[in-house]
Design a protein around this motif. Sequence first.
Motif, PDB file in Angstrom:
ATOM      1  N   ALA A 193       0.136  17.637  -4.417  1.00  0.00           N
ATOM      2  CA  ALA A 193      -0.934  16.725  -4.005  1.00  0.00           C
ATOM      3  C   ALA A 193      -0.654  15.279  -4.399  1.00  0.00           C
ATOM      4  O   ALA A 193      -1.415  14.383  -4.003  1.00  0.00           O
ATOM      5  CB  ALA A 193      -2.265  17.171  -4.620  1.00  0.00           C
ATOM      6  N   TYR A 194       0.410  15.027  -5.149  1.00  0.00           N
ATOM      7  CA  TYR A 194       0.635  13.665  -5.636  1.00  0.00           C
ATOM      8  C   TYR A 194       0.715  12.633  -4.508  1.00  0.00           C
ATOM      9  O   TYR A 194       0.121  11.542  -4.639  1.00  0.00           O
ATOM     10  CB  TYR A 194       1.886  13.565  -6.509  1.00  0.00           C
ATOM     11  N   PRO A 195       1.408  12.887  -3.393  1.00  0.00           N
ATOM     12  CA  PRO A 195       1.447  11.856  -2.342  1.00  0.00           C
ATOM     13  C   PRO A 195       0.058  11.448  -1.855  1.00  0.00           C
ATOM     14  O   PRO A 195      -0.170  10.265  -1.549  1.00  0.00           O
ATOM     15  CB  PRO A 195       2.268  12.523  -1.227  1.00  0.00           C
ATOM     16  N   ASP A 196      -0.870  12.392  -1.778  1.00  0.00           N
ATOM     17  CA  ASP A 196      -2.225  12.059  -1.343  1.00  0.00           C
ATOM     18  C   ASP A 196      -2.963  11.241  -2.402  1.00  0.00           C
ATOM     19  O   ASP A 196      -3.704  10.299  -2.082  1.00  0.00           O
ATOM     20  CB  ASP A 196      -3.011  13.335  -1.032  1.00  0.00           C
ATOM     21  N   ILE A 197      -2.769  11.608  -3.668  1.00  0.00           N
ATOM     22  CA  ILE A 197      -3.362  10.828  -4.759  1.00  0.00           C
ATOM     23  C   ILE A 197      -2.811   9.406  -4.736  1.00  0.00           C
ATOM     24  O   ILE A 197      -3.550   8.421  -4.867  1.00  0.00           O
ATOM     25  CB  ILE A 197      -3.077  11.489  -6.116  1.00  0.00           C
ATOM     26  N   SER A 198      -1.502   9.297  -4.558  1.00  0.00           N
ATOM     27  CA  SER A 198      -0.848   7.998  -4.536  1.00  0.00           C
ATOM     28  C   SER A 198      -1.380   7.134  -3.400  1.00  0.00           C
ATOM     29  O   SER A 198      -1.639   5.936  -3.581  1.00  0.00           O
ATOM     30  CB  SER A 198       0.672   8.172  -4.406  1.00  0.00           C
ATOM     31  N   GLN A 199      -1.547   7.736  -2.232  1.00  0.00           N
ATOM     32  CA  GLN A 199      -2.024   6.956  -1.097  1.00  0.00           C
ATOM     33  C   GLN A 199      -3.442   6.448  -1.332  1.00  0.00           C
ATOM     34  O   GLN A 199      -3.777   5.304  -1.002  1.00  0.00           O
ATOM     35  CB  GLN A 199      -1.973   7.794   0.179  1.00  0.00           C
ATOM     36  N   ALA A 200      -4.277   7.299  -1.929  1.00  0.00           N
ATOM     37  CA  ALA A 200      -5.644   6.879  -2.225  1.00  0.00           C
ATOM     38  C   ALA A 200      -5.654   5.727  -3.230  1.00  0.00           C
ATOM     39  O   ALA A 200      -6.420   4.761  -3.089  1.00  0.00           O
ATOM     40  CB  ALA A 200      -6.456   8.056  -2.760  1.00  0.00           C
ATOM     41  N   ALA A 203      -3.137   3.636  -3.793  1.00  0.00           N
ATOM     42  CA  ALA A 203      -2.529   2.465  -3.157  1.00  0.00           C
ATOM     43  C   ALA A 203      -3.570   1.664  -2.394  1.00  0.00           C
ATOM     44  O   ALA A 203      -3.598   0.419  -2.451  1.00  0.00           O
ATOM     45  CB  ALA A 203      -1.403   2.903  -2.215  1.00  0.00           C
ATOM     46  N   THR A 204      -4.434   2.370  -1.677  1.00  0.00           N
ATOM     47  CA  THR A 204      -5.503   1.695  -0.942  1.00  0.00           C
ATOM     48  C   THR A 204      -6.443   0.969  -1.902  1.00  0.00           C
ATOM     49  O   THR A 204      -6.876  -0.166  -1.641  1.00  0.00           O
ATOM     50  CB  THR A 204      -6.291   2.714  -0.107  1.00  0.00           C
ATOM     51  N   ALA A 205      -6.746   1.600  -3.036  1.00  0.00           N
ATOM     52  CA  ALA A 205      -7.618   0.977  -4.029  1.00  0.00           C
ATOM     53  C   ALA A 205      -6.992  -0.291  -4.597  1.00  0.00           C
ATOM     54  O   ALA A 205      -7.659  -1.330  -4.739  1.00  0.00           O
ATOM     55  CB  ALA A 205      -7.917   1.975  -5.148  1.00  0.00           C
ATOM     56  N   ILE A 206      -5.713  -0.217  -4.935  1.00  0.00           N
ATOM     57  CA  ILE A 206      -5.039  -1.377  -5.530  1.00  0.00           C
ATOM     58  C   ILE A 206      -5.000  -2.542  -4.551  1.00  0.00           C
ATOM     59  O   ILE A 206      -5.317  -3.685  -4.908  1.00  0.00           O
ATOM     60  CB  ILE A 206      -3.611  -1.001  -5.971  1.00  0.00           C
ATOM     61  N   THR A 207      -4.621  -2.282  -3.303  1.00  0.00           N
ATOM     62  CA  THR A 207      -4.521  -3.373  -2.333  1.00  0.00           C
ATOM     63  C   THR A 207      -5.889  -3.982  -2.046  1.00  0.00           C
ATOM     64  O   THR A 207      -6.008  -5.199  -1.862  1.00  0.00           O
ATOM     65  CB  THR A 207      -3.864  -2.893  -1.027  1.00  0.00           C
ATOM     66  N   SER A 208      -6.923  -3.150  -2.028  1.00  0.00           N
ATOM     67  CA  SER A 208      -8.257  -3.693  -1.770  1.00  0.00           C
ATOM     68  C   SER A 208      -8.699  -4.611  -2.901  1.00  0.00           C
ATOM     69  O   SER A 208      -9.366  -5.628  -2.666  1.00  0.00           O
ATOM     70  CB  SER A 208      -9.271  -2.563  -1.564  1.00  0.00           C
ATOM     71  N   VAL A 209      -8.326  -4.289  -4.141  1.00  0.00           N
ATOM     72  CA  VAL A 209      -8.652  -5.149  -5.280  1.00  0.00           C
ATOM     73  C   VAL A 209      -7.777  -6.401  -5.270  1.00  0.00           C
ATOM     74  O   VAL A 209      -8.260  -7.515  -5.518  1.00  0.00           O
ATOM     75  CB  VAL A 209      -8.514  -4.377  -6.602  1.00  0.00           C
ATOM     76  N   LEU A 210      -6.491  -6.238  -4.983  1.00  0.00           N
ATOM     77  CA  LEU A 210      -5.596  -7.389  -4.907  1.00  0.00           C
ATOM     78  C   LEU A 210      -6.088  -8.417  -3.900  1.00  0.00           C
ATOM     79  O   LEU A 210      -6.011  -9.632  -4.130  1.00  0.00           O
ATOM     80  CB  LEU A 210      -4.188  -6.936  -4.511  1.00  0.00           C
ATOM     81  N   GLY A 237       0.799  -1.218   0.000  1.00  0.00           N
ATOM     82  CA  GLY A 237       0.000   0.000   0.000  1.00  0.00           C
ATOM     83  C   GLY A 237       0.829   1.264   0.000  1.00  0.00           C
ATOM     84  O   GLY A 237       0.415   2.298   0.529  1.00  0.00           O
ATOM     85  N   ASP A 238       2.003   1.202  -0.638  1.00  0.00           N
ATOM     86  CA  ASP A 238       2.864   2.374  -0.732  1.00  0.00           C
ATOM     87  C   ASP A 238       3.104   2.718  -2.203  1.00  0.00           C
ATOM     88  O   ASP A 238       2.435   2.192  -3.087  1.00  0.00           O
ATOM     89  CB  ASP A 238       4.190   2.138   0.006  1.00  0.00           C
ATOM     90  N   GLU A 239       4.067   3.603  -2.464  1.00  0.00           N
ATOM     91  CA  GLU A 239       4.317   4.032  -3.843  1.00  0.00           C
ATOM     92  C   GLU A 239       4.768   2.883  -4.728  1.00  0.00           C
ATOM     93  O   GLU A 239       4.494   2.864  -5.933  1.00  0.00           O
ATOM     94  CB  GLU A 239       5.350   5.161  -3.856  1.00  0.00           C
ATOM     95  N   ASP A 240       5.432   1.903  -4.151  1.00  0.00           N
ATOM     96  CA  ASP A 240       5.853   0.745  -4.923  1.00  0.00           C
ATOM     97  C   ASP A 240       4.641  -0.012  -5.461  1.00  0.00           C
ATOM     98  O   ASP A 240       4.681  -0.606  -6.547  1.00  0.00           O
ATOM     99  CB  ASP A 240       6.699  -0.176  -4.041  1.00  0.00           C
ATOM    100  N   THR A 241       3.555   0.009  -4.707  1.00  0.00           N
ATOM    101  CA  THR A 241       2.305  -0.594  -5.159  1.00  0.00           C
ATOM    102  C   THR A 241       1.689   0.188  -6.309  1.00  0.00           C
ATOM    103  O   THR A 241       1.129  -0.386  -7.248  1.00  0.00           O
ATOM    104  CB  THR A 241       1.294  -0.645  -3.986  1.00  0.00           C
ATOM    105  N   VAL A 242       1.845   1.520  -6.247  1.00  0.00           N
ATOM    106  CA  VAL A 242       1.109   2.418  -7.139  1.00  0.00           C
ATOM    107  C   VAL A 242       1.749   2.594  -8.507  1.00  0.00           C
ATOM    108  O   VAL A 242       1.071   2.537  -9.541  1.00  0.00           O
ATOM    109  CB  VAL A 242       0.927   3.799  -6.470  1.00  0.00           C
ATOM    110  N   TRP A 243       3.063   2.810  -8.537  1.00  0.00           N
ATOM    111  CA  TRP A 243       3.620   3.323  -9.791  1.00  0.00           C
ATOM    112  C   TRP A 243       3.602   2.297 -10.912  1.00  0.00           C
ATOM    113  O   TRP A 243       3.666   2.658 -12.088  1.00  0.00           O
ATOM    114  CB  TRP A 243       5.004   3.923  -9.566  1.00  0.00           C
ATOM    115  N   ARG A 244       3.415   1.022 -10.570  1.00  0.00           N
ATOM    116  CA  ARG A 244       3.256   0.012 -11.616  1.00  0.00           C
ATOM    117  C   ARG A 244       1.914   0.128 -12.336  1.00  0.00           C
ATOM    118  O   ARG A 244       1.742  -0.425 -13.424  1.00  0.00           O
ATOM    119  CB  ARG A 244       3.406  -1.383 -11.012  1.00  0.00           C
TER     120      ARG A 244
END
Length: 415
Positions: free
Chosen positions: A374-381, A383-390, A188-195
């Motif tokens: 605002a990018y860190p906040d977008i990323s965190q949101a 990240a939560t979406a990706i992990t919930s789907v995973l 649930g961090d940036e490593d989760t998101v940027w892919r």
Amino acid sequence: MRGALGVTAGAALAGCATDDADSGGTVTINFWHGQGDTAVLVIEDLVADFERSHPNIKVDTGGGVLSDAMLQKVLAALAAGSYPDVAYIFGSDLANIARSPKVVDMGDTIAGTNYWKPVRDAVMINGQVRAAPALVDSLAVVCNKTVFSAAGVDLPKENWRWDDFVSTAKALTNVDTGTFGTGWPGAGDEDTVWRLWPLVWDAGGDVIGSNGRGIGFADAGVEALEVVRDLARDKSVYIDPKSGSEQMYQVYNSGRMGMVVTGPWQLPDILDAGVDYEVVPLPSFNGKPVTISGPDTWTVFDNGAARVEAARTFVSWLIQPEQDVRWALGAGSLPLSQESESSPEWSQYAAETPGLKVFATALESARVRPVHPAYPDISQALATAITSVLLGKSTPEEAMRTCADEADAALRIPR
């Protein structure tokens, strides 16, 4: 952006040296390089060479922290009034750091060099160059040829699609042998998101909408998350719950994963593990190549005229092709410019390292995350979406609705 390379010596804030040169005419600058392991040895060698050729400038490398923690460290240092002259700042963190009036404009530093477009984009804020490029990379798919062969699956070719990726991952998965088709960071961090951003861009979305007051991937994000959902549904994806993705890479290097989406920094470990591999570009939805690059920066801070001049001199020297190639080889990254890429040293290394040219070629179609506070906040949101789907807790539509609400709210905050 690769995450931390290691821990630097000295966790305490390094005190600022005096602004003026000492009695011998030497100016000392504090350099928080954020590197460790092999990379720190390269940095130390480069600093030693710089000091030999610039006897009136001393570079103190004793301060700083893990690169992952550099943002918080530098923000605290700025608040305390005891900050470095140069720090290694992730490109996605630059906008928040550059809000400080102590950040030095670096427009003259990158003038006249043919840097890759992602490199230039990553240091620009509102048309101004707010840092110098430190590192550039890209994402591609590294395939374990042994796993493919055992499963009787053909290796992918260029111009393959995300549907092919999903079906290939499913075909490579073997419950009896504990083999996964692919992996995804799930901390649930940036490593989760940027892919996920290449899928969003490929589907016609953007991180921030054209009016700047909302995200630009409400629809494209659903399409991207459907790929994540399909991988999770097929149980073909290893979800790494820890930051840094070390477990995911261990599974891959042990021969129990067929494909991993990663960057050039991982090739040395893959080679050391004896993996017989092949690198192919990322898939796409429509056949057009697209990937993401995570350039990081050398950000310079104003500790007075003498130290600013010394810091500019040091950073300008550090990113010249000769030094850039040495740093790229040691850090497992790519050359910052076409000049660096055409050097004999890099050409030889690329010829000896299977797949490295695929990562370098990918820079031609690479995009970067927006340099926006605002990018860190977008990323965190996201990240939560990706992990919930995973984890099968949300559908792509549900996850994106929540993500959009949180990210849009962040974009409406005056900054």
